[in-house]
Design an enzyme around this catalytic site. Structure first.
Site, mmCIF file in Angstrom:
data_model
loop_
_atom_site.group_PDB
_atom_site.id
_atom_site.type_symbol
_atom_site.label_atom_id
_atom_site.label_comp_id
_atom_site.label_asym_id
_atom_site.label_seq_id
_atom_site.Cartn_x
_atom_site.Cartn_y
_atom_site.Cartn_z
ATOM 1 C CB SER A 181 -5.695 30.624 -18.730
ATOM 2 O OG SER A 181 -4.555 31.440 -18.990
ATOM 3 C CB ILE A 184 -4.827 31.245 -27.139
ATOM 4 C CG1 ILE A 184 -5.661 32.447 -27.621
ATOM 5 C CG2 ILE A 184 -4.296 30.468 -28.329
ATOM 6 C CD1 ILE A 184 -4.877 33.456 -28.435
ATOM 7 C CB SER A 210 -8.029 34.989 -23.497
ATOM 8 O OG SER A 210 -7.321 36.194 -23.690
ATOM 9 C CE1 TYR A 265 1.383 40.887 -25.552
ATOM 10 C CE2 TYR A 265 0.369 42.428 -27.091
ATOM 11 C CZ TYR A 265 0.530 41.141 -26.617
ATOM 12 O OH TYR A 265 -0.147 40.110 -27.224
ATOM 13 C CE LYS A 307 3.016 38.751 -27.720
ATOM 14 N NZ LYS A 307 3.107 37.273 -27.643
ATOM 15 C CB SER A 322 -0.005 40.229 -30.565
ATOM 16 O OG SER A 322 -0.980 41.244 -30.487
#
Length: 339
Positions: free
Chosen positions: A60, A62, A239, A203, A207, A190
């Site tokens: 799914s 990218i 997305s 998150y 990253k 990101s």
């Protein structure tokens, strides 16, 4: 021409050049090095053909769009994610719309958090195609929850998937690339790996960790100039990342993902990714404004970035609690209608 006249012309041109560059930046959707490569650099259609490209998170978003665009370049594709039926769907569409044959695409499902499976998966790719030219570490999940309300299990899951899973697979592929003295390790990070945002503390941590790992790995590979380590930092992209985001509990899902239509089209993000791969760029930022501006601010003026983030963060949290997309506060209604 006299020196006085020449200096006068330069004095007039300097402000004009500054204005032109400012307008270009305000319209930019990628960092200036990336956009220069798009204008003057090498084309993916020239550089990436006949390569073996392994894409994780290919079912799914990218990863899926990357598979579609790569299938038109004449590469050999390895598609990995947990959901085999979704990978088969992506493969069928690649065969329908690309120039590849069935033998050119390997569906290789596995769970990125199952690190014991990574070595066997790497051997399967090498056995199938004889080499791995590009590893695209795209698998991962985002987060939408306040730190104080979030279970530690959520933080552990984000680190296991986004960070340790990526590190593990990279370490399995790395010896093969070192032996061949060439290869590209491309990791979808990101902008949150540069400038942190509220509702995504776990998150952002995963990253930031990835960025540190990749920067250190790049320096360790100084004796292998043919191995390129690329850190791709997209901003908001259309997305399922919000829909699939973790919340305060592992078993709880997002009830309303909100409007995603104003975000950067996935096709544009992937095109810029391919340009970065073709030109061996070490780190790229892909985002519309004002996210791109915040990345520059976070990099070069972090104190100002923290101040702005604290002001905008309150509205972001309010949006999330009211059931709309957390980032929609940064866009006017006219922009949403225009898109």
């Amino acid at each position: 021409m006299s020196w006085e006249l020449l200096l006068a012309l330069l004095a007039l041109c300097a402000p004009l050049l500054l204005v032109v560059q400012l307008v270009r930046f305000l319209r930019a959707d990628g960092d200036l090095t990336l956009l220069w490569a798009e204008w003057q650099g090498r084309r993916p259609e020239w550089e990436l053909t006949d390569m073996v490209v392994w894409v994780t998170g290919a079912s799914s978003g990218i990863g899926e769009e990357l598979a579609y665009q790569l299938s038109k370049l004449g590469v050999s594709l390895v598609l990995s994610a947990r959901r085999v039926h979704e990978l088969e769907r992506v493969k069928r569409r690649c065969l329908e719309n690309g120039i590849l044959k069935g033998k050119d695409i390997l569906v290789l499902p596995f769970d990125l958090t199952d690190r014991s499976a990574h070595e066997a998966a790497t051997k399967a790719v090498v056995q199938e195609f004889g080499k791995i030219d590009i590893l695209v570490n795209n698998g991962g999940r985002s987060q939408r929850s306040l730190c104080a309300e979030t279970s530690l299990d959520v933080f552990k899951e984000l680190m296991e998937l986004n960070y340790l899973g990526t590190v593990s697979l990279t370490k399995c592929v790395l010896p093969h690339m070192i032996e061949r003295k060439q290869g590209k390790i491309v990791t979808v990070n990101s902008l949150a790996g540069i400038t942190s945002v509220p509702l995504s503390s776990g998150y952002c941590a995963s990253k930031h960790a990835l960025r540190g790992f990749l920067n250190a790995l790049r320096t360790e590979l100084v004796d292998y100039p043919g191995i390129i380590v690329s850190n791709i930092c997209p901003g908001p992209v259309q997305s399922n990342i919000v829909k699939n985001a973790l919340t305060e509990e592992l078993t709880k899902t997002i009830e309303n993902e909100g409007d995603q239509s104003y975000k950067m089209p996935t096709s544009r993000c992937v095109r810029l990714m391919l340009i970065s791969m073709a030109n061996d760029l070490k780190e790229v930022w892909i985002a519309d404004q004002p996210f791109l501006f915040m990345a520059y601010l976070g990099q070069y003026a972090p104190t100002w970035a923290w101040w702005i983030t604290s002001k905008l963060g309150k509205k972001r949290i309010e949006n999330f609690k009211s059931g709309v997309d957390a980032d929609c506060a940064y866009f006017s209604s006219s922009k949403k209608k225009a898109n």
